[in-house]
Write an enzyme that holds these catalytic residues in place. Structure first.
Site, PDB file in Angstrom:
ATOM      1  N   ASP A  23      44.366  74.013  61.958  1.00  0.00           N
ATOM      2  CA  ASP A  23      43.110  73.250  62.024  1.00  0.00           C
ATOM      3  C   ASP A  23      42.645  73.152  63.464  1.00  0.00           C
ATOM      4  O   ASP A  23      43.043  72.244  64.166  1.00  0.00           O
ATOM      5  CB  ASP A  23      43.313  71.862  61.416  1.00  0.00           C
ATOM      6  CG  ASP A  23      42.017  71.068  61.315  1.00  0.00           C
ATOM      7  OD1 ASP A  23      40.939  71.662  61.448  1.00  0.00           O
ATOM      8  OD2 ASP A  23      42.096  69.843  61.139  1.00  0.00           O
TER       9      ASP A  23
ATOM     10  N   GLU B 204      33.942  69.394  65.873  1.00  0.00           N
ATOM     11  CA  GLU B 204      33.891  69.157  64.427  1.00  0.00           C
ATOM     12  C   GLU B 204      34.582  67.844  64.112  1.00  0.00           C
ATOM     13  O   GLU B 204      34.203  67.120  63.193  1.00  0.00           O
ATOM     14  CB  GLU B 204      34.584  70.317  63.674  1.00  0.00           C
ATOM     15  CG  GLU B 204      34.398  70.285  62.164  1.00  0.00           C
ATOM     16  CD  GLU B 204      35.529  69.584  61.408  1.00  0.00           C
ATOM     17  OE1 GLU B 204      35.378  69.395  60.203  1.00  0.00           O
ATOM     18  OE2 GLU B 204      36.556  69.220  62.023  1.00  0.00           O
ATOM     19  N   GLU B 205      35.614  67.534  64.871  1.00  0.00           N
ATOM     20  CA  GLU B 205      36.496  66.425  64.487  1.00  0.00           C
ATOM     21  C   GLU B 205      35.873  65.053  64.706  1.00  0.00           C
ATOM     22  O   GLU B 205      36.187  64.120  63.981  1.00  0.00           O
ATOM     23  CB  GLU B 205      37.831  66.524  65.244  1.00  0.00           C
ATOM     24  CG  GLU B 205      38.649  67.786  64.923  1.00  0.00           C
ATOM     25  CD  GLU B 205      39.203  67.826  63.495  1.00  0.00           C
ATOM     26  OE1 GLU B 205      38.876  66.927  62.701  1.00  0.00           O
ATOM     27  OE2 GLU B 205      39.932  68.776  63.170  1.00  0.00           O
TER      28      GLU B 205
ATOM     29  N   HIS C 125      46.209  67.647  61.394  1.00  0.00           N
ATOM     30  CA  HIS C 125      46.034  66.563  62.385  1.00  0.00           C
ATOM     31  C   HIS C 125      47.347  66.002  62.915  1.00  0.00           C
ATOM     32  O   HIS C 125      47.413  64.829  63.296  1.00  0.00           O
ATOM     33  CB  HIS C 125      45.200  65.412  61.792  1.00  0.00           C
ATOM     34  CG  HIS C 125      43.790  65.804  61.479  1.00  0.00           C
ATOM     35  ND1 HIS C 125      42.861  64.905  61.008  1.00  0.00           N
ATOM     36  CD2 HIS C 125      43.132  66.997  61.580  1.00  0.00           C
ATOM     37  CE1 HIS C 125      41.698  65.523  60.822  1.00  0.00           C
ATOM     38  NE2 HIS C 125      41.844  66.796  61.154  1.00  0.00           N
TER      39      HIS C 125
ATOM     40  N   HIS D 145      36.071  75.814  63.985  1.00  0.00           N
ATOM     41  CA  HIS D 145      35.792  74.862  65.071  1.00  0.00           C
ATOM     42  C   HIS D 145      36.891  74.929  66.122  1.00  0.00           C
ATOM     43  O   HIS D 145      38.072  75.004  65.809  1.00  0.00           O
ATOM     44  CB  HIS D 145      35.554  73.441  64.562  1.00  0.00           C
ATOM     45  CG  HIS D 145      36.710  72.805  63.863  1.00  0.00           C
ATOM     46  ND1 HIS D 145      37.734  72.183  64.546  1.00  0.00           N
ATOM     47  CD2 HIS D 145      37.007  72.676  62.552  1.00  0.00           C
ATOM     48  CE1 HIS D 145      38.605  71.698  63.674  1.00  0.00           C
ATOM     49  NE2 HIS D 145      38.205  71.984  62.451  1.00  0.00           N
TER      50      HIS D 145
END
Lengths: 428, 428
Positions: free
Chosen positions: B264, B298-299, B396, B252
């Site tokens: 990420d 995606e998040e 994150h 993503h």
């Protein structure tokens, strides 16, 4: 109990805090340095705090090579470009005024010898064979490139070279010189040997293609300074039945002068101390003696490991296993065992305990430099096997800092060793 | 050929350089941010350079939540201590003047409910249950702690709380807020939800023990701002026999507003592009179409994955496998496969190819969020499995930088996916 060992290791910050203290208070703790004395006192204290019932220092005469001050730059036409360069261990100094000479790049001893005395004499030989990135086992890639560093100076001097520059042994493209040990061959002139960062090596190579007359200036005051006193640091929990023998876990306390030495081998020392702490904290009373040994002088001449083995033989000590952790505080994947087939079979039966932790690769093979001198007297030699992908990014460089050690990866290693010893204590 | 794929991956710096560019030019590329547009253009270009024969953007309406500015501090008697705090995704803003309220610490919803409205109303609820460090699978530890972050605000608001502070979901003791998505429950007042760094969480807990009247001030201008246009970025090498279907690898493209998003999921995107490059560079002409998909959003609400699946259904596209890499650019250890037993048997036969790379853990199980909507139409859903020990150190947070991605670990992942696809292309 294995589960409890892992849980205690993974919830405690003591080992990692000890690693921070060691790296901050005793960086560059090479044999002969005052920092190594600090490290001895510090880890002696850690062992006492960990609950060792006996802690002692074992005297050993260690080498005392001084890194001194080093300056190196390239002279490419009118340009002067500073190099990230540091002397290899054991190197002699340059003349006080330094050395300025043209450079000849080679990738192997065959290539060097093919050049012959005529094209090498009076020049600086630049060894620039990279570690092979396609090998999955990075220790194998290291092994195949290390000859340049270890033996390159004498090979070049035999053809009249005035110094050698050696590409750093790392898979990373970085600006850190990665140093390490070199050895002079008897009867050949000793010339200065300098490690250069991989990015600088690539630049020199590029400049040489454009201008074969590129010159390099090297000035270094590094020098051997005679032997000095050192100590192996030893702590143990005495077994209920000490005649059954010793389960030894060790690392080496010395580290190169240019690095905090977090992975190499602060981690192995701290893990060995942590094994003592885990046995003590969990109240495990072993039959065998559990011993942590922090060896002196692994990096230069391995006097610590040899002294330990000599003493063990003299005192008729019985080692069931001597294990070293010297592959970094990285994700542990298993163990190497150097022993007879029957013992290996017994050990293989312990694998299922390590499967939940993915530390169940049990290989027959190499142990560690410091425990190797126990070969004739210890029943099993062993090593903690870690995932090697990142190791040479850090190895022997200023990048080997504790923030590159992950607390969980470090502690999975401590727990693996402690669990192995716990299980062996019952099976042997 | 598998060997060639790994060798090309491990000797090329293209993928890592692309990751650096993505993280430097498009950090904080959350849905609705201009950085996400930059990331779309950049990765479209990477796909063209990688040798994709078709590259296109698939429009998708994505949410647009703005993180705004946030300030938070503790008032402990006369002391005012700033907190490392950031809003959770989807949070409403505080009143313009901020919120000052006393704090009540809880570790579970049971504990919250036991306190009742009387002791919660008008206060800030502080969720402080850490991830369990004793679990070896850190994703399991994350899963067991995530309810506080995802549902904590509405649970607290139902009892009259004015805001929630949530301990960051990480196993590290650090000063980075680790943010992430939260969801409000319909029909309950929406209150601000703020992540606080683990060290700050430990401090607040400590202060509360000494002084239950500790107050916290929170001011945040974060806010939802309606939907906006986004794009899934898609590139492919068309198969010689495209009717055989598509082998999809994805990641993503969006990342949280407070992070360069290297692990990420910059890594997953770059690896997917690299799979295209590996096929192209090695001249592999597959029967199936090899497709890389960089999903939007995606998040927050996973609109990208759903839009992709809808379009695939409409266009009657045939996916043999849809694989996602969203577990960081860490050491790959294998794959998860979500498929029928017969296909799993065929896949298991490929394991020996991955043994030399230690990427041979083939598990039946979860794939990835973005490919999950393809469940009814793709034959096999899959995920790249990585070693999870370090992942939540980065997750994150501002610590998720490219210097924490090791080029070899990243590329072992690219090579594993490309090798799987190469082998599947011949077996299916």
């Amino acid at each position: 109990m294995v589960r409890s060992i892992y849980s205690e290791a993974l919830t405690s910050r003591i080992a990692y805090n000890n690693l921070l203290l060691l790296c901050r208070q005793a960086p560059g703790r090479l044999s002969g340095s005052p920092q190594l004395n600090t490290a001895v006192q510090l880890t002696r204290q850690f062992l006492l705090e960990a609950g060792a019932d006996t802690v002692y220092l074992q005297p050993v005469l260690i080498p005392n090579w001084k890194p001194g001050q080093t300056e190196a730059h390239v002279l490419n036409g009118n340009r002067k470009v500073a190099l990230h360069a540091l002397p290899l261990g054991n190197s002699v100094p340059s003349p006080a005024e330094g050395i300025t000479a043209s450079v000849v790049e080679v990738h192997s001893f065959d290539e060097l010898n093919a050049l012959g005395r005529e094209r090498v004499s009076g020049r600086i030989v630049f060894y620039n064979r990279p570690m092979d990135p396609t090998l999955i086992n990075t220790f194998a890639a290291y092994g195949r490139a290390a000859d340049q560093r270890v033996s390159g100076a004498s090979k070049a001097a035999a053809l009249g070279a005035v110094a050698v520059l050696v590409r750093s042994l790392t898979l990373a493209s970085d600006t850190f010189p990665h140093t390490g040990q070199m050895r002079y061959q008897e009867g050949i002139a000793k010339i200065p040997a300098i490690a250069v960062a991989t990015r600088d090596a690539d630049s020199i190579s590029c400049w040489l293609k454009q201008n074969p007359d590129v010159q390099v200036f090297i000035k270094t005051t590094c020098r051997p300074a005679g032997d000095t006193a050192g100590y192996n640091v030893i702590g143990e929990i005495r077994g209920k039945n000490p005649a059954k023998g010793i389960l030894l876990t060790g690392g080496h306390l010395d580290a190169w002068y240019n690095t905090p030495g977090a992975h190499d081998d602060g981690a192995g020392c701290i893990q060995s101390i942590e094994v003592i702490r885990l046995f003590h904290t969990l109240g495990i009373r072993p039959e065998h003696t559990i011993r942590a040994v922090l060896f002196m002088d692994e990096e230069i001449t391995q006097t610590g490991g040899r002294k330990y083995a000599q003493t063990a033989t003299l005192e008729k000590e019985n080692h069931l296993i001597a294990l070293e952790s010297d592959r970094g505080g990285l994700l542990p994947v298993g163990f190497t065992f150097d022993c007879n087939e029957k013992d290996l079979e017994i050990l293989q039966k312990l694998k299922p305990y390590f499967e939940p932790y993915r530390t169940d690769t049990f290989l027959k093979g190499g142990s560690g430099t410091d425990v190797a001198p126990l070969r004739s007297s210890a029943r099993i030699l062993a090593g903690l096997l870690t995932d090697s992908q990142r190791y040479f990014d850090y190895h022997h460089s200023a990048y080997d800092t504790p923030d590159h050690v992950n607390i969980r990866e470090l502690q999975l290693g401590s727990a693996a060793i402690a669990s192995l010893f716990y299980l062996m204590d019952r099976r042997f």
